[in-house]
Design a protein around this motif. Structure first.
Motif, mmCIF file in Angstrom:
data_model
loop_
_atom_site.group_PDB
_atom_site.id
_atom_site.type_symbol
_atom_site.label_atom_id
_atom_site.label_comp_id
_atom_site.label_asym_id
_atom_site.label_seq_id
_atom_site.Cartn_x
_atom_site.Cartn_y
_atom_site.Cartn_z
ATOM 1 N N ARG A 88 0.866 -1.178 0.000
ATOM 2 C CA ARG A 88 0.000 0.000 0.000
ATOM 3 C C ARG A 88 0.906 1.232 0.000
ATOM 4 O O ARG A 88 2.003 1.201 0.548
ATOM 5 C CB ARG A 88 -0.898 0.013 1.228
ATOM 6 C CG ARG A 88 -1.853 -1.174 1.312
ATOM 7 C CD ARG A 88 -2.924 -0.934 2.362
ATOM 8 N NE ARG A 88 -2.362 -0.667 3.694
ATOM 9 C CZ ARG A 88 -3.007 -0.092 4.690
ATOM 10 N NH1 ARG A 88 -4.259 0.296 4.532
ATOM 11 N NH2 ARG A 88 -2.429 0.108 5.863
ATOM 12 N N ASP A 122 -3.474 4.958 7.356
ATOM 13 C CA ASP A 122 -4.380 4.368 8.358
ATOM 14 C C ASP A 122 -5.834 4.386 7.887
ATOM 15 O O ASP A 122 -6.634 3.550 8.318
ATOM 16 C CB ASP A 122 -4.275 5.129 9.683
ATOM 17 C CG ASP A 122 -2.925 4.956 10.359
ATOM 18 O OD1 ASP A 122 -2.252 3.954 10.075
ATOM 19 O OD2 ASP A 122 -2.544 5.838 11.157
ATOM 20 N N GLN A 123 -6.166 5.320 6.996
ATOM 21 C CA GLN A 123 -7.557 5.488 6.575
ATOM 22 C C GLN A 123 -7.881 4.862 5.222
ATOM 23 O O GLN A 123 -9.039 4.905 4.791
ATOM 24 C CB GLN A 123 -7.882 6.987 6.512
ATOM 25 C CG GLN A 123 -7.780 7.686 7.862
ATOM 26 C CD GLN A 123 -7.804 9.205 7.741
ATOM 27 O OE1 GLN A 123 -7.928 9.755 6.645
ATOM 28 N NE2 GLN A 123 -7.678 9.899 8.868
ATOM 29 N N LEU A 124 -6.889 4.276 4.561
ATOM 30 C CA LEU A 124 -7.140 3.715 3.231
ATOM 31 C C LEU A 124 -8.208 2.625 3.289
ATOM 32 O O LEU A 124 -8.119 1.717 4.129
ATOM 33 C CB LEU A 124 -5.858 3.120 2.647
ATOM 34 C CG LEU A 124 -4.863 4.068 1.979
ATOM 35 C CD1 LEU A 124 -3.695 3.262 1.418
ATOM 36 C CD2 LEU A 124 -5.522 4.877 0.880
ATOM 37 N N PRO A 125 -9.207 2.678 2.408
ATOM 38 C CA PRO A 125 -10.203 1.604 2.346
ATOM 39 C C PRO A 125 -9.536 0.271 2.015
ATOM 40 O O PRO A 125 -8.454 0.234 1.415
ATOM 41 C CB PRO A 125 -11.136 2.049 1.206
ATOM 42 C CG PRO A 125 -10.931 3.522 1.091
ATOM 43 C CD PRO A 125 -9.499 3.768 1.451
ATOM 44 N N ARG A 126 -10.197 -0.800 2.376
ATOM 45 C CA ARG A 126 -9.615 -2.128 2.187
ATOM 46 C C ARG A 126 -9.281 -2.410 0.724
ATOM 47 O O ARG A 126 -8.302 -3.101 0.425
ATOM 48 C CB ARG A 126 -10.585 -3.191 2.717
ATOM 49 C CG ARG A 126 -10.062 -4.623 2.664
ATOM 50 C CD ARG A 126 -11.113 -5.580 3.203
ATOM 51 N NE ARG A 126 -11.408 -5.294 4.607
ATOM 52 C CZ ARG A 126 -10.742 -5.816 5.616
ATOM 53 N NH1 ARG A 126 -9.738 -6.644 5.377
ATOM 54 N NH2 ARG A 126 -11.060 -5.516 6.859
ATOM 55 N N ASN A 127 -10.081 -1.894 -0.197
ATOM 56 C CA ASN A 127 -9.896 -2.202 -1.618
ATOM 57 C C ASN A 127 -9.006 -1.197 -2.338
ATOM 58 O O ASN A 127 -8.939 -1.194 -3.564
ATOM 59 C CB ASN A 127 -11.250 -2.273 -2.331
ATOM 60 C CG ASN A 127 -11.985 -0.936 -2.316
ATOM 61 O OD1 ASN A 127 -11.627 -0.043 -1.562
ATOM 62 N ND2 ASN A 127 -13.000 -0.820 -3.152
ATOM 63 N N ARG A 128 -8.326 -0.323 -1.615
ATOM 64 C CA ARG A 128 -7.489 0.702 -2.234
ATOM 65 C C ARG A 128 -6.049 0.534 -1.759
ATOM 66 O O ARG A 128 -5.788 0.478 -0.563
ATOM 67 C CB ARG A 128 -8.014 2.089 -1.890
ATOM 68 C CG ARG A 128 -7.363 3.232 -2.650
ATOM 69 C CD ARG A 128 -8.125 4.523 -2.402
ATOM 70 N NE ARG A 128 -9.530 4.407 -2.816
ATOM 71 C CZ ARG A 128 -10.449 5.319 -2.554
ATOM 72 N NH1 ARG A 128 -10.120 6.401 -1.861
ATOM 73 N NH2 ARG A 128 -11.697 5.159 -2.965
ATOM 74 N N GLN A 131 -3.018 5.989 -2.892
ATOM 75 C CA GLN A 131 -3.814 7.215 -2.863
ATOM 76 C C GLN A 131 -2.933 8.390 -2.478
ATOM 77 O O GLN A 131 -1.890 8.221 -1.847
ATOM 78 C CB GLN A 131 -4.972 7.075 -1.866
ATOM 79 C CG GLN A 131 -5.887 8.273 -1.758
ATOM 80 C CD GLN A 131 -6.585 8.614 -3.068
ATOM 81 O OE1 GLN A 131 -5.941 9.069 -4.007
ATOM 82 N NE2 GLN A 131 -7.880 8.407 -3.127
#
Length: 215
Positions: A88, A122-128, A131
């Motif tokens: 990520r 820490d805030q990234l959605p599970r499918n991303r 960013q």
């Protein structure tokens, strides 16, 4: 404080890797970060600093903030070239202060770019998986680049890791380095979406560079 870009990440599914594999993945990212420091992009200084964060985390500081998308894709390509690894990446651009210790380890640095990058991870959605914190066009470009690049094959990633460097050579130069045919390089780049990615990166970097000069 200077304007920089910070990329913060962690290795996906790291608990399924052996300690040796995890070290291999993080070392690949460190080596890729060192390579970015040798880039020459429009006479822009591209000095980078890399550091591990916790067990499977990492952070890189890039002095040339406009190169954040190129650098993120280069790190991903380099990691995927090294093995069945994925990471990520949360990017942010802004101010940053580098004290003496931070010259070799970004964990000792501070500033808005470091804070925003860490919080975004820490805030990234599970499918991303990738960013940028800025929002707008740059964030949209990161989203699309994430979608295109996360399914690269190892061969495609190896070709892209060479093609993404600003001082890239010809396709024949890449073929010689990879010890494959020029046709194989062309096919890998085409399948990886290089033409569209390269065009988008060039437009973004030009805009950000001009905005920075006008500020």
């Amino acid at each position: 404080m200077s304007q920089i870009a910070v990329l913060t990440g962690d290795i996906v599914n790291s608990t399924q890797l052996s300690p040796e594999q995890l070290d291999q993945a993080l070392e690949a990212l460190k080596q890729a970060t060192d390579e970015i420091s040798a880039w020459h992009a429009n006479s822009t200084q591209t000095t980078t600093i890399f550091g591990r964060r916790g067990g499977d985390g990492w952070q890189a500081m890039l002095q040339a903030s406009e190169l954040s998308l190129r650098a993120a894709l280069f790190l991903r390509a380099s990691l995927m070239s090294a093995g069945p690894f994925q990471t990520r990446i949360a990017a942010a651009s802004g101010s940053g202060t580098l004290n003496k210790k931070a010259q070799s380890d970004p964990n000792y640095a501070h500033g808005s770019a470091f804070t925003q990058s860490g919080r975004l991870l820490d805030q990234l959605p599970r499918n991303r998986l990738m960013q940028h914190a800025q929002g707008g066009t740059l964030s949209a470009s990161f989203l699309l680049a994430d979608h295109i690049s996360r399914e690269w094959t190892q061969a495609q990633a190896m070709a892209m890791s060479l093609a993404l460097a600003p001082s890239r050579g010809t396709q024949q130069d890449m073929a010689d380095k990879l010890q494959i045919s020029r046709q194989a390089v062309a096919q890998a780049l085409r399948a990886a979406g290089y033409t569209a990615i390269h065009g988008a990166i060039e437009l973004i970097e030009t805009e950000l560079r001009e905005t920075s000069q006008d500020a």
